[in-house]
Motif scaffolding. Structure first.
Motif, PDB file in Angstrom:
ATOM      1  N   MET A 190      23.217  18.358   6.546  1.00 30.74           N
ATOM      2  CA  MET A 190      23.804  17.350   5.669  1.00 30.74           C
ATOM      3  C   MET A 190      23.114  17.391   4.305  1.00 30.74           C
ATOM      4  SD  MET A 190      25.964  14.940   7.038  1.00 30.74           S
ATOM      5  CE  MET A 190      26.762  14.883   8.607  1.00 30.74           C
ATOM      6  N   THR A 191      23.895  17.228   3.278  1.00 34.54           N
ATOM      7  CA  THR A 191      23.409  17.233   1.907  1.00 34.54           C
ATOM      8  C   THR A 191      23.120  15.800   1.458  1.00 34.54           C
ATOM      9  OG1 THR A 191      24.770  19.159   1.429  1.00 34.54           O
ATOM     10  CG2 THR A 191      23.996  17.895  -0.459  1.00 34.54           C
ATOM     11  N   LEU A 192      22.016  15.613   0.745  1.00 34.62           N
ATOM     12  CA  LEU A 192      21.703  14.298   0.201  1.00 34.62           C
ATOM     13  C   LEU A 192      22.494  14.097  -1.076  1.00 34.62           C
ATOM     14  CD1 LEU A 192      20.003  11.708   0.430  1.00 34.62           C
ATOM     15  CD2 LEU A 192      18.290  12.835  -0.996  1.00 34.62           C
ATOM     16  N   ALA A 193      23.328  13.072  -1.109  1.00 40.83           N
ATOM     17  CA  ALA A 193      24.123  12.732  -2.292  1.00 40.83           C
ATOM     18  C   ALA A 193      23.524  11.493  -2.930  1.00 40.83           C
ATOM     19  CB  ALA A 193      25.579  12.477  -1.895  1.00 40.83           C
ATOM     20  N   ARG A 194      23.391  11.527  -4.265  1.00 45.51           N
ATOM     21  CA  ARG A 194      22.861  10.379  -5.012  1.00 45.51           C
ATOM     22  C   ARG A 194      23.874   9.971  -6.068  1.00 45.51           C
ATOM     23  NH1 ARG A 194      17.650  13.219  -4.646  1.00 45.51           N
ATOM     24  NH2 ARG A 194      16.352  11.987  -3.258  1.00 45.51           N
ATOM     25  N   SER A 195      24.136   8.676  -6.128  1.00 45.30           N
ATOM     26  CA  SER A 195      25.076   8.118  -7.094  1.00 45.30           C
ATOM     27  C   SER A 195      24.455   8.101  -8.480  1.00 45.30           C
ATOM     28  CB  SER A 195      25.464   6.700  -6.661  1.00 45.30           C
ATOM     29  OG  SER A 195      26.473   6.191  -7.489  1.00 45.30           O
ATOM     30  N   PHE A 196      25.193   7.585  -9.441  1.00 42.80           N
ATOM     31  CA  PHE A 196      24.681   7.483 -10.802  1.00 42.80           C
ATOM     32  C   PHE A 196      24.900   6.070 -11.325  1.00 42.80           C
ATOM     33  CE2 PHE A 196      29.046   8.692 -11.613  1.00 42.80           C
ATOM     34  CZ  PHE A 196      29.264   9.825 -10.834  1.00 42.80           C
ATOM     35  N   PRO A 197      24.403   5.788 -12.544  1.00 42.64           N
ATOM     36  CA  PRO A 197      24.447   4.408 -13.047  1.00 42.64           C
ATOM     37  C   PRO A 197      25.875   3.865 -13.154  1.00 42.64           C
ATOM     38  CG  PRO A 197      22.987   5.742 -14.393  1.00 42.64           C
ATOM     39  CD  PRO A 197      23.718   6.695 -13.475  1.00 42.64           C
ATOM     40  N   PRO A 198      25.986   2.549 -13.131  1.00 40.68           N
ATOM     41  CA  PRO A 198      27.303   1.919 -13.220  1.00 40.68           C
ATOM     42  C   PRO A 198      27.885   1.978 -14.626  1.00 40.68           C
ATOM     43  CG  PRO A 198      25.602   0.244 -13.221  1.00 40.68           C
ATOM     44  CD  PRO A 198      24.906   1.562 -12.995  1.00 40.68           C
ATOM     45  N   ILE A 199      29.174   1.792 -14.678  1.00 41.25           N
ATOM     46  CA  ILE A 199      29.857   1.479 -15.931  1.00 41.25           C
ATOM     47  C   ILE A 199      29.771  -0.041 -15.979  1.00 41.25           C
ATOM     48  CG2 ILE A 199      32.074   1.425 -17.136  1.00 41.25           C
ATOM     49  CD1 ILE A 199      32.813   3.949 -15.410  1.00 41.25           C
ATOM     50  N   GLU A 200      29.068  -0.580 -16.950  1.00 43.21           N
ATOM     51  CA  GLU A 200      28.861  -2.029 -16.938  1.00 43.21           C
ATOM     52  C   GLU A 200      28.852  -2.611 -18.335  1.00 43.21           C
ATOM     53  OE1 GLU A 200      24.653  -3.527 -16.339  1.00 43.21           O
ATOM     54  OE2 GLU A 200      24.454  -1.510 -15.510  1.00 43.21           O
ATOM     55  N   SER A 201      29.023  -3.908 -18.359  1.00 42.65           N
ATOM     56  CA  SER A 201      28.960  -4.689 -19.580  1.00 42.65           C
ATOM     57  C   SER A 201      28.549  -6.102 -19.179  1.00 42.65           C
ATOM     58  CB  SER A 201      30.337  -4.718 -20.247  1.00 42.65           C
ATOM     59  OG  SER A 201      30.405  -5.747 -21.197  1.00 42.65           O
ATOM     60  N   PRO A 202      27.709  -6.767 -19.976  1.00 44.42           N
ATOM     61  CA  PRO A 202      27.335  -8.147 -19.636  1.00 44.42           C
ATOM     62  C   PRO A 202      28.543  -9.084 -19.558  1.00 44.42           C
ATOM     63  CG  PRO A 202      25.939  -7.299 -21.403  1.00 44.42           C
ATOM     64  CD  PRO A 202      27.020  -6.288 -21.176  1.00 44.42           C
ATOM     65  N   SER A 203      29.649  -8.684 -20.193  1.00 40.03           N
ATOM     66  CA  SER A 203      30.843  -9.526 -20.168  1.00 40.03           C
ATOM     67  C   SER A 203      31.819  -9.160 -19.049  1.00 40.03           C
ATOM     68  CB  SER A 203      31.555  -9.457 -21.518  1.00 40.03           C
ATOM     69  OG  SER A 203      31.971  -8.126 -21.773  1.00 40.03           O
ATOM     70  N   ALA A 204      31.455  -8.228 -18.189  1.00 34.78           N
ATOM     71  CA  ALA A 204      32.346  -7.824 -17.094  1.00 34.78           C
ATOM     72  C   ALA A 204      32.655  -9.024 -16.201  1.00 34.78           C
ATOM     73  CB  ALA A 204      31.711  -6.715 -16.277  1.00 34.78           C
ATOM     74  N   ARG A 205      33.900  -9.112 -15.780  1.00 35.09           N
ATOM     75  CA  ARG A 205      34.331 -10.198 -14.903  1.00 35.09           C
ATOM     76  C   ARG A 205      34.701  -9.708 -13.510  1.00 35.09           C
ATOM     77  NH1 ARG A 205      35.984 -10.746 -19.817  1.00 35.09           N
ATOM     78  NH2 ARG A 205      38.116 -10.038 -19.567  1.00 35.09           N
ATOM     79  N   VAL A 206      34.986  -8.395 -13.412  1.00 40.92           N
ATOM     80  CA  VAL A 206      35.277  -7.806 -12.106  1.00 40.92           C
ATOM     81  C   VAL A 206      34.452  -6.544 -11.923  1.00 40.92           C
ATOM     82  CG1 VAL A 206      37.645  -8.716 -12.079  1.00 40.92           C
ATOM     83  CG2 VAL A 206      37.235  -6.369 -12.814  1.00 40.92           C
ATOM     84  N   LEU A 207      34.192  -6.214 -10.682  1.00 42.23           N
ATOM     85  CA  LEU A 207      33.457  -5.014 -10.313  1.00 42.23           C
ATOM     86  C   LEU A 207      34.300  -4.233  -9.320  1.00 42.23           C
ATOM     87  CD1 LEU A 207      30.921  -3.193 -10.077  1.00 42.23           C
ATOM     88  CD2 LEU A 207      30.016  -4.860  -8.418  1.00 42.23           C
ATOM     89  N   VAL A 208      34.553  -2.968  -9.632  1.00 37.56           N
ATOM     90  CA  VAL A 208      35.257  -2.072  -8.717  1.00 37.56           C
ATOM     91  C   VAL A 208      34.203  -1.189  -8.070  1.00 37.56           C
ATOM     92  CG1 VAL A 208      36.909  -0.185  -8.511  1.00 37.56           C
ATOM     93  CG2 VAL A 208      37.367  -2.074 -10.094  1.00 37.56           C
ATOM     94  N   LEU A 209      34.181  -1.195  -6.741  1.00 36.39           N
ATOM     95  CA  LEU A 209      33.178  -0.435  -6.004  1.00 36.39           C
ATOM     96  C   LEU A 209      33.796   0.651  -5.150  1.00 36.39           C
ATOM     97  CD1 LEU A 209      30.787  -3.215  -4.652  1.00 36.39           C
ATOM     98  CD2 LEU A 209      30.313  -1.541  -6.452  1.00 36.39           C
ATOM     99  N   GLY A 210      33.298   1.870  -5.328  1.00 40.11           N
ATOM    100  CA  GLY A 210      33.575   2.957  -4.413  1.00 40.11           C
ATOM    101  C   GLY A 210      32.435   3.034  -3.414  1.00 40.11           C
TER     102      GLY A 210
END
Length: 170
Positions: free
Chosen positions: A1-21
């Motif tokens: 198995m390969t170790l997969a690492r995510s990366f930083p979010p697309i974010e803004s202090p004014s964000a009202r919704v979060l889409v998560l994969g």
């Protein structure tokens, strides 16, 4: 198995919704961009909803989402997996991202939309139990159909119809 690492979010202090994969696929990890597989419906849907479609350079797409109040991230910081399929993720290897810190930075987020079942399951298993009660109580959680090309049970139009909830949430 390969170790997969995510990366930083697309974010803004004014964000009202979060889409998560769950975890970026191999194509996304190779280029460091969310939903990079050319047949993934995420960016075409974001194009319809927010003008952040695949015709724009990646940086402009992410800027448009952030300006529209949409943050994007993955539930898992790292996991072991062969290939890109969520079903290939080794559950025992799942390590969640820091949602307490993220939600402290993006205090206006009240809705989390999961891009498919695995994202929802992993969040409920690993991240939700670590949230303080005040934060957890203000969140509305909802699963949307996966935009992955592996999830071919619904047409683009059907997925888009359900994903309109994201635009209604901002």
């Amino acid at each position: 198995m390969t170790l997969a690492r995510s990366f930083p979010p697309i974010e803004s202090p004014s964000a009202r919704v979060l889409v998560l994969g769950s975890m970026p696929g191999v194509a996304s990890l190779e280029v460091g961009q969310y939903y990079a597989h050319p047949r993934n419906a995420f960016w075409p849907i974001m194009g319809e909803l927010f003008g952040a479609g695949p015709d724009l350079p990646y940086e402009r797409r992410t800027e448009r989402l952030a300006a529209s109040g949409v943050a994007v991230w993955d539930v898992l910081r790292e996991c072991r997996r062969e290939g890109s399929l969520d079903t290939s993720i080794e559950v025992a290897s799942e390590q969640p991202n820091d949602f307490g810190g993220f939600l402290a930075r993006c205090r206006q987020i009240e809705r989390i939309y999961f891009n498919g079942q695995k994202a929802e399951t992993a969040f409920l298993r690993h991240a939700a139990p670590l949230l303080d009660k005040t934060t957890a109580d203000k969140l509305t959680l909802a699963r949307l159909p996966s935009t992955s090309p592996a999830h071919a049970g619904r047409s683009f139009a059907q997925k888009l119809a359900e994903w309109r909830r994201v635009a209604e949430g901002v």
